[in-house]
Write a protein that holds these residues in place. Structure first.
Motif, PDB file in Angstrom:
ATOM      1  N   GLY A 127       0.792  -1.218   0.000  1.00  0.00           N
ATOM      2  CA  GLY A 127       0.000   0.000   0.000  1.00  0.00           C
ATOM      3  C   GLY A 127       0.826   1.270   0.000  1.00  0.00           C
ATOM      4  O   GLY A 127       0.323   2.341   0.346  1.00  0.00           O
ATOM      5  N   VAL A 128       2.093   1.166  -0.400  1.00  0.00           N
ATOM      6  CA  VAL A 128       2.995   2.321  -0.401  1.00  0.00           C
ATOM      7  C   VAL A 128       2.989   2.961  -1.785  1.00  0.00           C
ATOM      8  O   VAL A 128       3.303   2.297  -2.787  1.00  0.00           O
ATOM      9  CB  VAL A 128       4.431   1.906  -0.010  1.00  0.00           C
ATOM     10  CG1 VAL A 128       5.366   3.110  -0.089  1.00  0.00           C
ATOM     11  CG2 VAL A 128       4.450   1.298   1.385  1.00  0.00           C
ATOM     12  N   ALA A 129       2.624   4.232  -1.837  1.00  0.00           N
ATOM     13  CA  ALA A 129       2.704   5.022  -3.069  1.00  0.00           C
ATOM     14  C   ALA A 129       3.516   6.265  -2.730  1.00  0.00           C
ATOM     15  O   ALA A 129       2.971   7.368  -2.597  1.00  0.00           O
ATOM     16  CB  ALA A 129       1.307   5.368  -3.576  1.00  0.00           C
ATOM     17  N   ASP A 130       4.809   6.062  -2.590  1.00  0.00           N
ATOM     18  CA  ASP A 130       5.690   7.107  -2.056  1.00  0.00           C
ATOM     19  C   ASP A 130       6.996   7.081  -2.852  1.00  0.00           C
ATOM     20  O   ASP A 130       7.865   6.233  -2.627  1.00  0.00           O
ATOM     21  CB  ASP A 130       5.947   6.846  -0.570  1.00  0.00           C
ATOM     22  CG  ASP A 130       6.628   8.002   0.138  1.00  0.00           C
ATOM     23  OD1 ASP A 130       7.392   8.725  -0.522  1.00  0.00           O
ATOM     24  OD2 ASP A 130       6.407   8.169   1.352  1.00  0.00           O
TER      25      ASP A 130
ATOM     26  N   VAL B 100       7.958  -8.639   5.256  1.00  0.00           N
ATOM     27  CA  VAL B 100       8.197  -7.205   5.386  1.00  0.00           C
ATOM     28  C   VAL B 100       6.982  -6.583   6.057  1.00  0.00           C
ATOM     29  O   VAL B 100       5.841  -6.835   5.649  1.00  0.00           O
ATOM     30  CB  VAL B 100       8.431  -6.528   4.015  1.00  0.00           C
ATOM     31  CG1 VAL B 100       8.698  -5.040   4.190  1.00  0.00           C
ATOM     32  CG2 VAL B 100       9.586  -7.196   3.283  1.00  0.00           C
ATOM     33  N   GLN B 101       7.213  -5.788   7.119  1.00  0.00           N
ATOM     34  CA  GLN B 101       6.137  -5.060   7.783  1.00  0.00           C
ATOM     35  C   GLN B 101       6.288  -3.567   7.473  1.00  0.00           C
ATOM     36  O   GLN B 101       7.411  -3.055   7.409  1.00  0.00           O
ATOM     37  CB  GLN B 101       6.169  -5.266   9.295  1.00  0.00           C
ATOM     38  CG  GLN B 101       5.999  -6.710   9.749  1.00  0.00           C
ATOM     39  CD  GLN B 101       7.291  -7.484   9.811  1.00  0.00           C
ATOM     40  OE1 GLN B 101       8.341  -6.913  10.023  1.00  0.00           O
ATOM     41  NE2 GLN B 101       7.219  -8.782   9.590  1.00  0.00           N
ATOM     42  N   ALA B 102       5.169  -2.882   7.290  1.00  0.00           N
ATOM     43  CA  ALA B 102       5.206  -1.448   6.978  1.00  0.00           C
ATOM     44  C   ALA B 102       4.054  -0.737   7.663  1.00  0.00           C
ATOM     45  O   ALA B 102       2.981  -1.313   7.872  1.00  0.00           O
ATOM     46  CB  ALA B 102       5.145  -1.223   5.460  1.00  0.00           C
ATOM     47  N   ILE B 103       4.280   0.541   8.021  1.00  0.00           N
ATOM     48  CA  ILE B 103       3.233   1.423   8.528  1.00  0.00           C
ATOM     49  C   ILE B 103       3.055   2.526   7.490  1.00  0.00           C
ATOM     50  O   ILE B 103       4.013   3.231   7.136  1.00  0.00           O
ATOM     51  CB  ILE B 103       3.604   2.010   9.905  1.00  0.00           C
ATOM     52  CG1 ILE B 103       3.780   0.879  10.926  1.00  0.00           C
ATOM     53  CG2 ILE B 103       2.533   2.986  10.376  1.00  0.00           C
ATOM     54  CD1 ILE B 103       4.216   1.358  12.295  1.00  0.00           C
ATOM     55  N   VAL B 104       1.826   2.677   6.991  1.00  0.00           N
ATOM     56  CA  VAL B 104       1.537   3.546   5.847  1.00  0.00           C
ATOM     57  C   VAL B 104       0.350   4.433   6.183  1.00  0.00           C
ATOM     58  O   VAL B 104      -0.577   4.025   6.898  1.00  0.00           O
ATOM     59  CB  VAL B 104       1.225   2.686   4.597  1.00  0.00           C
ATOM     60  CG1 VAL B 104       1.085   3.555   3.354  1.00  0.00           C
ATOM     61  CG2 VAL B 104       2.293   1.629   4.380  1.00  0.00           C
ATOM     62  N   THR B 105       0.357   5.685   5.678  1.00  0.00           N
ATOM     63  CA  THR B 105      -0.786   6.576   5.856  1.00  0.00           C
ATOM     64  C   THR B 105      -1.868   6.227   4.841  1.00  0.00           C
ATOM     65  O   THR B 105      -1.649   5.444   3.905  1.00  0.00           O
ATOM     66  CB  THR B 105      -0.380   8.040   5.665  1.00  0.00           C
ATOM     67  OG1 THR B 105      -0.013   8.245   4.282  1.00  0.00           O
ATOM     68  CG2 THR B 105       0.796   8.403   6.555  1.00  0.00           C
TER      69      THR B 105
ATOM     70  N   GLN C 142      -2.889   7.998   2.577  1.00  0.00           N
ATOM     71  CA  GLN C 142      -2.486   8.502   1.265  1.00  0.00           C
ATOM     72  C   GLN C 142      -1.344   7.692   0.643  1.00  0.00           C
ATOM     73  O   GLN C 142      -0.855   8.017  -0.435  1.00  0.00           O
ATOM     74  CB  GLN C 142      -2.063   9.969   1.360  1.00  0.00           C
ATOM     75  CG  GLN C 142      -3.190  10.928   1.709  1.00  0.00           C
ATOM     76  CD  GLN C 142      -3.618  10.812   3.164  1.00  0.00           C
ATOM     77  OE1 GLN C 142      -2.767  10.593   4.040  1.00  0.00           O
ATOM     78  NE2 GLN C 142      -4.910  10.967   3.416  1.00  0.00           N
ATOM     79  N   GLY C 143      -0.887   6.621   1.320  1.00  0.00           N
ATOM     80  CA  GLY C 143       0.185   5.781   0.783  1.00  0.00           C
ATOM     81  C   GLY C 143       1.573   6.247   1.151  1.00  0.00           C
ATOM     82  O   GLY C 143       2.559   5.746   0.609  1.00  0.00           O
ATOM     83  N   GLN C 144       1.676   7.183   2.069  1.00  0.00           N
ATOM     84  CA  GLN C 144       2.992   7.668   2.489  1.00  0.00           C
ATOM     85  C   GLN C 144       3.603   6.661   3.471  1.00  0.00           C
ATOM     86  O   GLN C 144       2.963   6.241   4.423  1.00  0.00           O
ATOM     87  CB  GLN C 144       2.847   9.033   3.159  1.00  0.00           C
ATOM     88  CG  GLN C 144       4.163   9.726   3.454  1.00  0.00           C
ATOM     89  CD  GLN C 144       3.948  11.088   4.111  1.00  0.00           C
ATOM     90  OE1 GLN C 144       3.224  11.199   5.103  1.00  0.00           O
ATOM     91  NE2 GLN C 144       4.556  12.116   3.551  1.00  0.00           N
ATOM     92  N   LEU C 145       4.848   6.286   3.208  1.00  0.00           N
ATOM     93  CA  LEU C 145       5.531   5.324   4.073  1.00  0.00           C
ATOM     94  C   LEU C 145       6.028   6.023   5.334  1.00  0.00           C
ATOM     95  O   LEU C 145       6.757   7.013   5.264  1.00  0.00           O
ATOM     96  CB  LEU C 145       6.715   4.686   3.345  1.00  0.00           C
ATOM     97  CG  LEU C 145       7.526   3.670   4.155  1.00  0.00           C
ATOM     98  CD1 LEU C 145       6.690   2.442   4.471  1.00  0.00           C
ATOM     99  CD2 LEU C 145       8.801   3.278   3.418  1.00  0.00           C
TER     100      LEU C 145
END
Length: 452
Positions: A104-107, A132-137, A139-142
Motif C-alpha cells: 500500500g505504499v505510493a511514495d 516485510v512489515q510497513a506502517i503507511v498513511t 495517502q500511501g505515504q511510508l
C-alpha cells in the motif's frame, strides 16, 4: 399575642406537672424540658415569615466565551495521521515496485531512498518467503518499514523510518532462537520427493546426501522402501522461521543395513564431523561419487571407444549429467594439473597424498581459483560438467589412480579418519544418549505404537 397564647394547652399542663414534682429526677426533668421545647417549636413554626413575601433582587451579568482558536490549532498541528499496518511476504519474481504496491505504499521519495541507500536497498533484494512489515498513511505515504536480513556473519533487523522531510535506515542485532526438529520418511520414488513430503528443508536434504555420500550413491543406489530419520537445527526470530542449521543426527536404512551418523565437534582436539555410534568417523578419504546426482553410463571395463571405434579398456567411470552440473573433489588434496589436455579436454588432476590421485575430464569449465599447487577440500566444487575433448555428449570422465595407474575406485579400500578416543569419546557418548533417544522416537515401531 402573649406567650401563653402561643403555646398549646398541653404544654401548659406539662409545665404545671413539673412544678408539682418536688423531688423530680434531673434526667426526667431534662427529658420533659426537651419535649416542651419541641412542642414550642411546633407551635411557633406557623408564625415564621413566608419566603414569597420577602423582597427579591435579580442581577443579570453577561460572560464572554474564551478564545480556543490557538488551542485547536495546536491540537491539529500535533495530530497523528491515520495509520495502517501492512505485512507481506516476498514472492518469486517480485521487485521493489511490486512489493511496495502490495504494502500500500505510493511514495516516490521512499522508493528512491530504498534504491540508493547502502543499508536500505537490502529491502529490494529479499528472497521469496521473507516478511516485510510497513506502517503507511491513508495517502500511501511510508512512515516506517522493517524486515529481517540474513548475512553470512549474523542476522539483523533492518528499520527504515521517516525522519522529517527524509528517511533514515538503521540495523539492530536480531538474536535467533534455536529449535531442534525431527523428521522421518520412506522412499517411494526419490529422495527429494520423500524429503518434501516430510517437510524437510532442501539444505537439510543436501546435508543428508553429503553425510552418507561415502557409502551411498543417491543417484543409483536408492530403492523403494528405503527409509531415513533426520534430526536437525532450525533458527527462529520473533516467531518467524529464518533458516535451517546443521544436521545433528541422521539414520538411513537401505537393503536391510542401517547407516547412522552423529555430529560431534570438539574444539580442544580439533576433531569434528560425523561419526557412527561407535565413534568411528564417517568421512572416508574419498567420496563414492564426484557428482551429487548422476547416472553412470560407462563403468571401469572393456568397451568400444565412442570416437575411435576400437575395443579398449575404459580406465575410469563416466557419469552422465547436464552441462554445468558441479563437479566435487572426492578427497582432500592439492591441484596437480588444471587446464586442457588432449582428449581429456578441460581436466583437473588432484594429488591426495601417498600414491593416490584423481582426474576429472571433459569439463565445460574449471572453477575460478583452481590452479596448480592450490589446496582443495573434499566436496569442494572444482569444475562443471561439459563435453570438451574427445567426447560425444555431456558427461564427466572420472579416474581414480594409484601410482598414476587408473584403478577401479570400487576396488580400493580407502583409509578412514581415526576414531574418537579418550575425553573426546566420553563427551561424544554423552551427546549420543540424546540423539539415540530421538532415533527411537522416529523409528517405524514407535510411530506405529503412537498411532494406535
Amino acid at each position: 399575642m402573649s406567650l401563653r397564647d402561643k403555646f398549646p394547652p398541653l404544654a401548659h399542663r406539662l409545665l404545671a406537672s413539673l412544678r408539682a414534682i418536688p423531688n423530680a429526677n434531673l434526667l426526667t426533668v431534662a427529658a420533659l424540658g426537651l419535649s416542651l421545647i419541641a412542642f414550642g417549636a411546633a407551635g411557633v413554626a406557623p408564625y415564621a415569615p413566608d419566603a414569597s413575601e420577602l423582597p427579591v433582587t435579580i442581577k443579570v451579568e453577561e460572560l464572554g466565551l474564551p478564545d480556543l482558536t490557538n488551542q485547536i490549532d495546536a491540537l491539529h498541528a500535533t495530530e497523528r495521521p491515520e495509520r495502517f499496518v501492512a505485512e507481506e511476504r516476498v514472492r518469486a519474481g517480485d521487485n521493489l515496485a511490486s512489493l511496495l504496491d502490495r504494502l500500500g505504499v505510493a511514495d516516490r521519495e521512499a522508493a528512491a531512498f530504498i534504491r540508493t541507500h547502502a543499508d536500505a536497498r537490502a529491502l529490494a533484494g529479499l528472497r521469496p518467503g521473507q516478511r516485510v512489515q510497513a506502517i503507511v498513511t491513508a495517502q500511501g505515504q511510508l512512515l516506517s518499514a522493517s524486515t529481517l536480513i540474513t548475512d553470512p556473519q549474523a542476522e539483523h533487523r533492518l528499520f527504515i523510518e521517516r525522519a522529517g522531510a527524509g528517511f533514515i535506515a538503521r540495523k539492530e542485532p536480531a538474536p535467533l532462537e534455536r529449535h531442534i526438529e525431527m523428521r522421518s520418511a520412506e522412499i517411494r520414488s526419490s529422495l527429494f520427493a520423500a524429503t518434501d513430503a516430510a517437510q524437510v528443508p532442501d539444505p537439510v536434504a543436501m546435508q543428508l546426501v553429503d553425510i552418507f555420500s561415502s557409502d551411498i550413491d543417491f543417484a543409483s543406489d536408492l530403492r523403494k522402501g528405503d527409509r531415513f530419520e533426520v534430526i536437525y537445527e532450525t533458527f527462529w526470530q520473533g516467531g518467524e522461521w529464518v533458516r535451517s542449521g546443521r544436521v545433528l543426527g541422521a539414520s538411513f536404512r537401505k537393503d536391510g543395513k542401517t547407516h547412522q551418523a552423529i555430529w560431534f565437534g570438539d574444539a580442544r582436539s580439533e576433531q569434528s564431523g560425523y561419526f557412527d555410534l561407535e565413534g568411528r568417523a564417517l568421512k572416508k578419504a574419498f567420496l563414492k561419487s564426484p557428482l551429487q546426482f548422476s547416472r553412470v553410463t560407462s563403468g571401469f571395463a572393456m568397451r568400444v571407444h565412442p570416437i575411435s571405434g576400437l575395443w579398449k579398456q575404459h580406465k575410469g567411470i563416466d557419469f552422465a549429467a547436464p552441462t554445468g552440473t558441479p563437479i566435487r573433489a572426492t578427497g582432500d588434496g592439492h591441484v596437480e594439473f588444471a587446464g586442457s589436455q588432449g582428449g581429456y579436454g578441460n581436466v583437473v588432476v588432484l594429488h591426495h597424498g601417498g600414491s593416490y590421485s584423481t582426474a576429472y575430464a571433459h569439463m565445460s569449465r574449471i572453477s575460478p581459483g583452481i590452479r596448480k599447487g592450490g589446496k582443495v577440500l573434499q566436496g569442494q566444487v572444482i569444475g562443471y560438467v561439459g563435453t570438451s575433448g574427445w567426447s560425444t555428449g555431456s558427461h564427466l570422465h572420472y579416474e581414480f589412480r594409484v601410482n598414476n595407474d587408473a584403478r577401479d575406485p570400487n576396488s580400493i579400500a580407502a583409509p578412514q579418519v581415526p576414531m574418537l578416543t579418550g575425553a573426546s569419546f566420553q563427551q561424544f557418548r554423552q551427546q549420543l544418549v540424546d540423539i539415540t533417544h530421538r532415533f527411537r522416537l522416529l523409528s517405524p515401531e514407535t510411530t506405529q505404537l503412537a498411532s494406535r
